[in-house]
Design a protein around this motif. Structure first.
Motif, PDB file in Angstrom:
ATOM      1  N   TRP A   1      32.755  33.854  55.836  1.00  0.00           N
ATOM      2  CA  TRP A   1      32.774  34.503  54.529  1.00  0.00           C
ATOM      3  C   TRP A   1      32.956  33.472  53.425  1.00  0.00           C
ATOM      4  O   TRP A   1      32.264  33.499  52.405  1.00  0.00           O
ATOM      5  CB  TRP A   1      33.887  35.549  54.453  1.00  0.00           C
ATOM      6  CG  TRP A   1      33.854  36.296  53.153  1.00  0.00           C
ATOM      7  CD1 TRP A   1      33.124  37.416  52.880  1.00  0.00           C
ATOM      8  CD2 TRP A   1      34.557  35.953  51.960  1.00  0.00           C
ATOM      9  NE1 TRP A   1      33.334  37.788  51.570  1.00  0.00           N
ATOM     10  CE2 TRP A   1      34.209  36.900  50.984  1.00  0.00           C
ATOM     11  CE3 TRP A   1      35.438  34.933  51.609  1.00  0.00           C
ATOM     12  CZ2 TRP A   1      34.711  36.875  49.685  1.00  0.00           C
ATOM     13  CZ3 TRP A   1      35.935  34.897  50.322  1.00  0.00           C
ATOM     14  CH2 TRP A   1      35.575  35.857  49.375  1.00  0.00           C
ATOM     15  N   LEU A   2      33.892  32.548  53.627  1.00  0.00           N
ATOM     16  CA  LEU A   2      34.137  31.507  52.633  1.00  0.00           C
ATOM     17  C   LEU A   2      32.865  30.700  52.399  1.00  0.00           C
ATOM     18  O   LEU A   2      32.501  30.412  51.251  1.00  0.00           O
ATOM     19  CB  LEU A   2      35.264  30.597  53.125  1.00  0.00           C
ATOM     20  CG  LEU A   2      35.950  29.710  52.116  1.00  0.00           C
ATOM     21  CD1 LEU A   2      36.645  30.521  51.035  1.00  0.00           C
ATOM     22  CD2 LEU A   2      36.955  28.805  52.815  1.00  0.00           C
TER      23      LEU A   2
ATOM     24  N   ARG B   1      39.074  37.212  61.363  1.00  0.00           N
ATOM     25  CA  ARG B   1      38.739  38.428  60.604  1.00  0.00           C
ATOM     26  C   ARG B   1      39.493  38.397  59.284  1.00  0.00           C
ATOM     27  O   ARG B   1      40.513  37.725  59.145  1.00  0.00           O
ATOM     28  CB  ARG B   1      39.090  39.677  61.394  1.00  0.00           C
ATOM     29  CG  ARG B   1      40.548  39.795  61.738  1.00  0.00           C
ATOM     30  CD  ARG B   1      40.816  40.962  62.705  1.00  0.00           C
ATOM     31  NE  ARG B   1      42.163  40.888  63.198  1.00  0.00           N
ATOM     32  CZ  ARG B   1      43.224  41.429  62.582  1.00  0.00           C
ATOM     33  NH1 ARG B   1      43.065  42.102  61.469  1.00  0.00           N
ATOM     34  NH2 ARG B   1      44.423  41.316  63.094  1.00  0.00           N
ATOM     35  N   MET B   2      38.975  39.123  58.325  1.00  0.00           N
ATOM     36  CA  MET B   2      39.614  39.172  57.015  1.00  0.00           C
ATOM     37  C   MET B   2      40.710  40.225  57.026  1.00  0.00           C
ATOM     38  O   MET B   2      40.500  41.350  57.475  1.00  0.00           O
ATOM     39  CB  MET B   2      38.569  39.445  55.939  1.00  0.00           C
ATOM     40  CG  MET B   2      37.632  38.266  55.807  1.00  0.00           C
ATOM     41  SD  MET B   2      36.232  38.449  54.705  1.00  0.00           S
ATOM     42  CE  MET B   2      36.981  38.935  53.198  1.00  0.00           C
ATOM     43  N   CYS B   3      41.882  39.835  56.556  1.00  0.00           N
ATOM     44  CA  CYS B   3      43.036  40.723  56.548  1.00  0.00           C
ATOM     45  C   CYS B   3      44.146  40.069  55.725  1.00  0.00           C
ATOM     46  O   CYS B   3      43.923  39.062  55.061  1.00  0.00           O
ATOM     47  CB  CYS B   3      43.516  41.005  57.974  1.00  0.00           C
ATOM     48  SG  CYS B   3      44.027  39.527  58.899  1.00  0.00           S
TER      49      CYS B   3
ATOM     50  N   PRO C   1      46.499  36.050  52.176  1.00  0.00           N
ATOM     51  CA  PRO C   1      45.173  36.552  52.550  1.00  0.00           C
ATOM     52  C   PRO C   1      44.602  35.709  53.684  1.00  0.00           C
ATOM     53  O   PRO C   1      44.816  34.490  53.717  1.00  0.00           O
ATOM     54  CB  PRO C   1      44.334  36.370  51.285  1.00  0.00           C
ATOM     55  CG  PRO C   1      45.228  35.833  50.231  1.00  0.00           C
ATOM     56  CD  PRO C   1      46.545  35.508  50.838  1.00  0.00           C
ATOM     57  N   VAL C   2      43.915  36.362  54.579  1.00  0.00           N
ATOM     58  CA  VAL C   2      43.218  35.671  55.670  1.00  0.00           C
ATOM     59  C   VAL C   2      41.725  35.914  55.466  1.00  0.00           C
ATOM     60  O   VAL C   2      41.279  37.063  55.390  1.00  0.00           O
ATOM     61  CB  VAL C   2      43.647  36.197  57.057  1.00  0.00           C
ATOM     62  CG1 VAL C   2      42.883  35.479  58.165  1.00  0.00           C
ATOM     63  CG2 VAL C   2      45.151  36.056  57.251  1.00  0.00           C
ATOM     64  N   LEU C   3      40.973  34.830  55.352  1.00  0.00           N
ATOM     65  CA  LEU C   3      39.524  34.916  55.203  1.00  0.00           C
ATOM     66  C   LEU C   3      38.876  34.235  56.404  1.00  0.00           C
ATOM     67  O   LEU C   3      39.511  33.431  57.083  1.00  0.00           O
ATOM     68  CB  LEU C   3      39.072  34.219  53.913  1.00  0.00           C
ATOM     69  CG  LEU C   3      39.697  34.723  52.621  1.00  0.00           C
ATOM     70  CD1 LEU C   3      39.198  33.896  51.436  1.00  0.00           C
ATOM     71  CD2 LEU C   3      39.397  36.194  52.404  1.00  0.00           C
ATOM     72  N   THR C   4      37.615  34.538  56.642  1.00  0.00           N
ATOM     73  CA  THR C   4      36.892  33.835  57.699  1.00  0.00           C
ATOM     74  C   THR C   4      36.149  32.661  57.081  1.00  0.00           C
ATOM     75  O   THR C   4      35.779  32.693  55.897  1.00  0.00           O
ATOM     76  CB  THR C   4      35.880  34.751  58.411  1.00  0.00           C
ATOM     77  OG1 THR C   4      34.864  35.128  57.483  1.00  0.00           O
ATOM     78  CG2 THR C   4      36.564  35.986  58.998  1.00  0.00           C
TER      79      THR C   4
ATOM     80  N   ILE D   1      45.417  30.145  51.070  1.00  0.00           N
ATOM     81  CA  ILE D   1      45.035  31.206  52.007  1.00  0.00           C
ATOM     82  C   ILE D   1      45.121  30.688  53.433  1.00  0.00           C
ATOM     83  O   ILE D   1      45.358  29.505  53.659  1.00  0.00           O
ATOM     84  CB  ILE D   1      43.593  31.700  51.737  1.00  0.00           C
ATOM     85  CG1 ILE D   1      42.592  30.556  51.996  1.00  0.00           C
ATOM     86  CG2 ILE D   1      43.464  32.260  50.327  1.00  0.00           C
ATOM     87  CD1 ILE D   1      41.153  30.985  52.045  1.00  0.00           C
TER      88      ILE D   1
ATOM     89  N   GLN E   1      30.352  32.570  50.254  1.00  0.00           N
ATOM     90  CA  GLN E   1      30.757  32.753  48.862  1.00  0.00           C
ATOM     91  C   GLN E   1      30.830  31.441  48.076  1.00  0.00           C
ATOM     92  O   GLN E   1      30.545  31.429  46.886  1.00  0.00           O
ATOM     93  CB  GLN E   1      32.129  33.437  48.797  1.00  0.00           C
ATOM     94  CG  GLN E   1      32.142  34.810  49.408  1.00  0.00           C
ATOM     95  CD  GLN E   1      31.147  35.740  48.728  1.00  0.00           C
ATOM     96  OE1 GLN E   1      31.182  35.900  47.512  1.00  0.00           O
ATOM     97  NE2 GLN E   1      30.257  36.335  49.500  1.00  0.00           N
TER      98      GLN E   1
ATOM     99  N   LEU F   1      42.834  30.851  57.220  1.00  0.00           N
ATOM    100  CA  LEU F   1      41.551  31.176  57.826  1.00  0.00           C
ATOM    101  C   LEU F   1      41.808  31.824  59.177  1.00  0.00           C
ATOM    102  O   LEU F   1      42.763  31.467  59.871  1.00  0.00           O
ATOM    103  CB  LEU F   1      40.689  29.927  58.012  1.00  0.00           C
ATOM    104  CG  LEU F   1      40.180  29.259  56.739  1.00  0.00           C
ATOM    105  CD1 LEU F   1      39.356  28.025  57.088  1.00  0.00           C
ATOM    106  CD2 LEU F   1      39.365  30.226  55.903  1.00  0.00           C
TER     107      LEU F   1
END
Length: 181
Positions: A168-169, A139-141, A162-165, A134, A172, A136
């Motif tokens: 957020w990671l 924003r998530m997108c 996928p782009v995650l912050t 992924i 989780q 980073l």
């Protein structure tokens, strides 16, 4: 033999004088089937260039980053680590060798993801590392990634990932603890 290959060989020989032995020339390539042993703070681990389209560059990244890893990658036993931009895993594997409880390796490059997976398997560390393909971001997108930006030999076209912050990671995966990013 070109200038880039000459420079790589010169850098490798400076870091590892044993590579100046007969037979180590600009056309030398690491044997992809051979696991090489290296160390992090005296603790051994294996790596291979298996799966890499550019085995000399993969071998070189492990070799010439060793001094930097030794100096500042001071992972302690039990640490929880995120390796952002993990590539083929020179820092991920060093963290695991140092005794990190877990490492989350983040890199959008399929080749690096594949080579790191092989190296995790080779060392018996699959259960201690989440290897995420992924990106980073803020924003998530879904974002675009250029594999050419991760290669000494640009080729290919844009791919989506996928782009995650990191927030957020963290919520989780790490929840209670994160020692190194």
């Amino acid at each position: 033999m070109n200038e880039r290959e000459d420079n790589l060989i010169e850098c490798l020989v400076q870091v590892d004088p044993s590579l100046s032995a007969p037979g180590i020339t600009a056309d030398w390539q690491p044997n992809a089937a051979t696991p090489y042993e290296t160390f992090h703070r005296g603790k051994p681990f294996l790596f291979t260039t298996c799966g890499s389209r550019h085995p000399l560059e993969t071998y070189a990244s492990f070799t010439w980053e060793q001094e930097m890893r030794e100096e500042w990658w001071t992972i302690q036993e039990g640490d929880v680590v995120v390796d952002v931009g993990s590539g083929v895993g020179s820092y991920t594997l060093a963290a695991l060798a140092a005794g990190a409880a877990s490492v989350t390796a983040v890199d959008p490059c399929k080749e690096g993801h594949f080579v790191l997976s092989i190296n995790l398997l080779l060392n018996g560390w699959l259960g201690r590392c989440q290897n995420l393909g992924i990106m980073l971001g803020d924003r998530m997108c879904v974002g675009e990634f250029s594999p050419a930006s991760h290669s000494a030999r640009p080729e290919g076209r844009m791919e989506t990932r996928p782009v995650l912050t990191l927030d957020w990671l963290s919520s989780q995966i790490f929840r209670d603890r994160l020692d190194w990013v």
